[in-house]
Each structure stands twice: as structure tokens, then as C-alpha cells.
Design a protein around this motif. Structure first.
Motif, mmCIF file in Angstrom:
data_model
loop_
_atom_site.group_PDB
_atom_site.id
_atom_site.type_symbol
_atom_site.label_atom_id
_atom_site.label_comp_id
_atom_site.label_asym_id
_atom_site.label_seq_id
_atom_site.Cartn_x
_atom_site.Cartn_y
_atom_site.Cartn_z
ATOM 1 N N LEU A 15 -2.570 0.353 -0.350
ATOM 2 C CA LEU A 15 -1.140 0.415 -0.072
ATOM 3 C C LEU A 15 -0.621 -0.715 0.810
ATOM 4 O O LEU A 15 -0.582 -1.857 0.399
ATOM 5 N N LEU A 16 -0.232 -0.397 2.048
ATOM 6 C CA LEU A 16 0.388 -1.388 2.912
ATOM 7 C C LEU A 16 -0.545 -2.541 3.230
ATOM 8 O O LEU A 16 -0.095 -3.654 3.488
ATOM 9 N N PHE A 17 -1.848 -2.303 3.200
ATOM 10 C CA PHE A 17 -2.807 -3.369 3.492
ATOM 11 C C PHE A 17 -2.927 -4.317 2.298
ATOM 12 O O PHE A 17 -2.927 -5.536 2.468
ATOM 13 N N ASP A 18 -3.019 -3.747 1.107
ATOM 14 C CA ASP A 18 -3.102 -4.588 -0.085
ATOM 15 C C ASP A 18 -1.830 -5.404 -0.269
ATOM 16 O O ASP A 18 -1.863 -6.510 -0.814
ATOM 17 N N ALA A 19 -0.701 -4.849 0.193
ATOM 18 C CA ALA A 19 0.583 -5.554 0.100
ATOM 19 C C ALA A 19 0.800 -6.512 1.268
ATOM 20 O O ALA A 19 1.863 -7.120 1.380
ATOM 21 N N LYS A 20 -0.211 -6.623 2.146
ATOM 22 C CA LYS A 20 -0.161 -7.521 3.310
ATOM 23 C C LYS A 20 0.998 -7.194 4.260
ATOM 24 O O LYS A 20 1.596 -8.068 4.873
ATOM 25 N N ILE A 21 1.284 -5.910 4.374
ATOM 26 C CA ILE A 21 2.316 -5.439 5.297
ATOM 27 C C ILE A 21 1.694 -5.005 6.608
ATOM 28 O O ILE A 21 2.193 -5.317 7.688
ATOM 29 N N SER A 22 0.578 -4.288 6.532
ATOM 30 C CA SER A 22 -0.107 -3.792 7.733
ATOM 31 C C SER A 22 -1.308 -4.663 8.059
ATOM 32 O O SER A 22 -1.911 -5.289 7.176
ATOM 33 N N ASN A 23 -1.678 -4.685 9.337
ATOM 34 C CA ASN A 23 -2.824 -5.457 9.808
ATOM 35 C C ASN A 23 -4.126 -4.744 9.436
ATOM 36 O O ASN A 23 -4.339 -3.607 9.859
ATOM 37 N N PRO A 24 -5.022 -5.377 8.662
ATOM 38 C CA PRO A 24 -6.240 -4.698 8.213
ATOM 39 C C PRO A 24 -7.416 -4.775 9.173
ATOM 40 O O PRO A 24 -8.469 -4.197 8.899
ATOM 41 N N HIS A 25 -7.259 -5.480 10.301
ATOM 42 C CA HIS A 25 -8.395 -5.711 11.192
ATOM 43 C C HIS A 25 -8.264 -4.960 12.515
ATOM 44 O O HIS A 25 -7.163 -4.755 13.025
ATOM 45 N N SER A 26 -9.413 -4.614 13.076
ATOM 46 C CA SER A 26 -9.453 -3.984 14.386
ATOM 47 C C SER A 26 -9.312 -5.045 15.470
ATOM 48 O O SER A 26 -8.978 -6.199 15.189
ATOM 49 N N VAL A 27 -9.600 -4.657 16.716
ATOM 50 C CA VAL A 27 -9.459 -5.580 17.837
ATOM 51 C C VAL A 27 -10.817 -6.043 18.355
ATOM 52 O O VAL A 27 -11.129 -7.232 18.362
ATOM 53 N N GLN A 28 -11.663 -5.090 18.781
ATOM 54 C CA GLN A 28 -12.868 -5.466 19.519
ATOM 55 C C GLN A 28 -13.827 -6.359 18.723
ATOM 56 O O GLN A 28 -14.250 -7.416 19.201
ATOM 57 N N ILE A 29 -14.184 -5.930 17.515
ATOM 58 C CA ILE A 29 -15.174 -6.693 16.754
ATOM 59 C C ILE A 29 -14.638 -8.061 16.334
ATOM 60 O O ILE A 29 -15.336 -9.077 16.491
#
Length: 345
Positions: free
Chosen positions: A183-197
Motif C-alpha cells: 500500500l502506502l509503502f509501495d506507493a512511496k508515501i510512507s517511510n519503509p525503514h526503521s531508525v536504529q538499524i
């Protein structure tokens, strides 16, 4: 026709929020929800609307007190994932939910995203011996300092529950790993990555070798991003079904932590991944210099040498059963670096 449940989600364009939204949209009872999103930009609002997800999008910030108070006064459920340290956002949400309670006589549901960082113990990477915090033990959690990370917001929300006008549920993600999809990730709307790693991965890419603070013996729990999203859906069901273990308020903390990793283990996986990608020559990690800590992590450097230890007793009691653990997380590191390299991040 049954009335739909009005639900406001903040942070839908973020890593956790986008995952939670994706999970709720896949629920078999999705038609029973009136999902409302708050996003900051007109461009992302339009992109979400273009997906025809059946959600209503409002434009603004969760720190806009007047807007948040208005939006939350019109819903029965709030899921906040935007910023676990914004006391202003929490207080305006509580004011809005209090108005909702005064209108309906029914305490609305407030699901807040906090973090296991509240349990942090700064040990400089020297050892893994720190207190193990159990989400099923409210007396233990109440011993945490009011100045601990995320704690001021958590306490304000629990106080609202104690007053009786809201039912509060606080989810505490640990080190979240994995690249979120759909959904929003495939559409490049939401951030797909975490922070720490990714933070550690970028530092490793820059220095050609995985790094750690001193010996890297410190430990944190982990949770895979999609399994974290599942916890939100399970918690909602437990609340609606009046599950006997679905406590709220002082008994409403839900740790999202599975197995533990040490910073040394992560740094080793990063080093090995760099060698495999021809971006490093030494598969063994090394300690960061003070200059590197300042350069790569700044004021957050002590967290990379800290312990955070917890048990997810209450989360598992309502049916949460994570399967992806330490081996899965460590084996995902090289692929995540490949993606970061491809994106130029």
C-alpha cells in the motif's frame, strides 16, 4: 445499518503508522470502520486519496492543538504513532477525547505508541546486566523515573485514564527491524525503514566496517515491523471483545519485544555484509572512536551503548505471537544495506 467506528490515526506516512494502517485495511471487518488520517503535506494527502483506500484524510500537524482537539473529539478510537515524545500532542488528544466522553458517556479508546526506550540503562556497551521490565507488572513499571525517555507522555495519558474519561493502551515497540511493504509503502508515501538499524548501517557504510560502543555487549529486544503491526490489530480486538488480559491505564502497557540482540552481534552482521557487498575488507567489527560517535550519532550516541530489557507478558496474553527473531533480524541486515545503497541513503 450499523454505525461505523470513527478512528483517527496519526503518523500514517511513517514507518509504524503506515504499517498499522496497512494492517487495519486488511482486516475482514474493515467496512465497520470510518478511518481518518492526519498528514502534514497536501501532496501526500492527495497521493493517499488517489489510492482509493476508503479513508478520510485531513491535512495538518499532530502538534496543532486546536486541530487535534477538534479531530479527536469526533472519534471513538485514536491510534497515535506520530511522535511518542510530543506532550502537546498527547494533551490536545486527551482534551478532545474528554469532550467525546462528555458527549457520549462512553470513554473513548486511546492507543499510544511509546517505546521500550523508557527502560533504557546506559552501560556504555560494557555488559547486558540490567533490570528486565515486565509489561504485566504495573508496580514495577511505576518505579520508572518520570524523566525517563517517553515517560512524561506515558504518564499524562495514564492520568487521563485514571480520571475515567478515556481508556488508555500504550504499545512500546523495541528495536523495530525490517522493510515495511504494501500500500502506502509501495506507493512511496510512507517511510519503509526503521531508525536504529539504518543508523548503524549508514555508519558502517561510511567507515567500511560495523561499529559498536566499546565492547558492544549491551542488549536490546527486537520486533519485526509487520509483527508489530499485528499487535495493534490484536489489541483492538482484545479491547472490543473485553479480553480479561486487555488491561488499560496503569495496567495498559504492552511491550513489543521478542528476542534480544547485542550491539556486537549487529556490528558483526554489518561487517560481514559489507565484505559480501565489496564495501568492506574486515568481517570483524571495531569500537567507534569518540569522533565517530559524535559524527554518526551525536547526542544519541549513549543509546547505542545502552541496555533495554523487557518481557512482553501482557502482549502475549492477548494473543500476540511473534515468530521472527534474532536470526531473522541479523540475516536481514545485508539486504537492508543493499536497499540503502541503492537509494543513496
Amino acid at each position: 445499518m450499523a454505525t461505523k467506528v470513527p478512528l483517527l490515526l496519526t503518523g500514517a506516512t511513517g514507518y509504524i503508522g503506515g504499517t498499522v494502517l496497512t494492517r487495519f485495511l486488511r482486516r475482514p471487518d474493515i467496512s465497520s470502520f470510518d478511518i481518518r488520517l492526519l498528514v502534514r503535506s497536501h501532496e501526500k494527502a492527495k497521493s493517499i486519496q488517489d489510492l482509493n483506500l476508503g479513508v478520510t484524510v485531513f491535512i495538518g500537524s499532530h502538534t496543532d492543538a486546536g486541530l487535534m482537539e477538534e479531530l479527536t473529539s469526533q472519534v471513538d478510537v485514536v491510534i497515535a504513532t506520530a511522535d511518542c515524545d510530543s506532550l502537546d500532542a498527547a494533551q490536545s488528544t486527551l482534551r478532545g477525547l474528554k469532550k467525546r466522553y462528555e458527549m457520549t458517556g462512553i470513554p473513548p479508546t486511546f492507543i499510544q505508541t511509546s517505546g521500550t526506550g523508557v527502560y533504557v540503562d546506559f552501560v556504555g556497551g560494557k555488559h547486558a546486566n540490567s533490570e528486565l521490565f515486565d509489561d504485566g507488572n504495573p508496580e514495577q513499571i511505576e518505579t520508572i523515573s518520570s524523566t525517563a525517555p517517553h515517560r512524561p507522555v506515558d504518564l499524562a495519558i495514564v492520568a487521563g485514564d485514571a480520571e475515567g474519561y478515556v481508556r488508555s493502551y500504550i504499545i512500546l515497540p523495541s528495536t523495530v527491524w525490517g522493510i515495511s511493504t504494501r500500500l502506502l509503502f509501495d506507493a512511496k508515501i510512507s517511510n519503509p525503514h526503521s531508525v536504529q538499524i539504518p543508523y548503524s548501517a549508514r555508519a558502517a557504510l561510511a567507515r567500511g566496517r560495523g561499529g559498536m560502543l566499546t565492547e558492544g555487549k549491551n542488549v536490546w529486544p527486537i520486533v519485526e515491523i509487520h509483527e508489530l503491526g499485528e499487535l495493534y490489530s490484536l489489541l483492538y480486538d482484545a479491547i472490543q471483545n473485553k479480553h480479561p488480559k486487555a488491561g488499560h491505564g496503569r495496567e495498559g502497557y504492552y511491550n513489543a519485544g521478542y528476542e534480544e540482540y547485542s550491539m556486537n552481534q549487529l556490528a558483526t552482521s554489518l561487517s560481514q555484509g559489507l565484505v559480501a557487498l565489496n564495501r568492506g575488507t574486515n568481517a570483524e567489527p571495531s569500537s567507534f572512536t569518540q569522533e565517530e560517535l559524535d559524527k554518526f550519532f551525536g547526542q544519541f550516541a549513549p543509546f547505542f551503548g545502552s541496555n533495554c530489557r523487557c518481557l512482553s507478558t501482557r502482549s502475549k496474553a492477548i494473543g500476540w505471537s511473534p515468530k521472527l527473531g534474532l536470526r531473522d533480524m541479523l540475516s536481514s541486515v545485508q539486504y537492508e544495506m543493499e536497499v540503502l545503497i541503492a537509494k543513496g541513503l
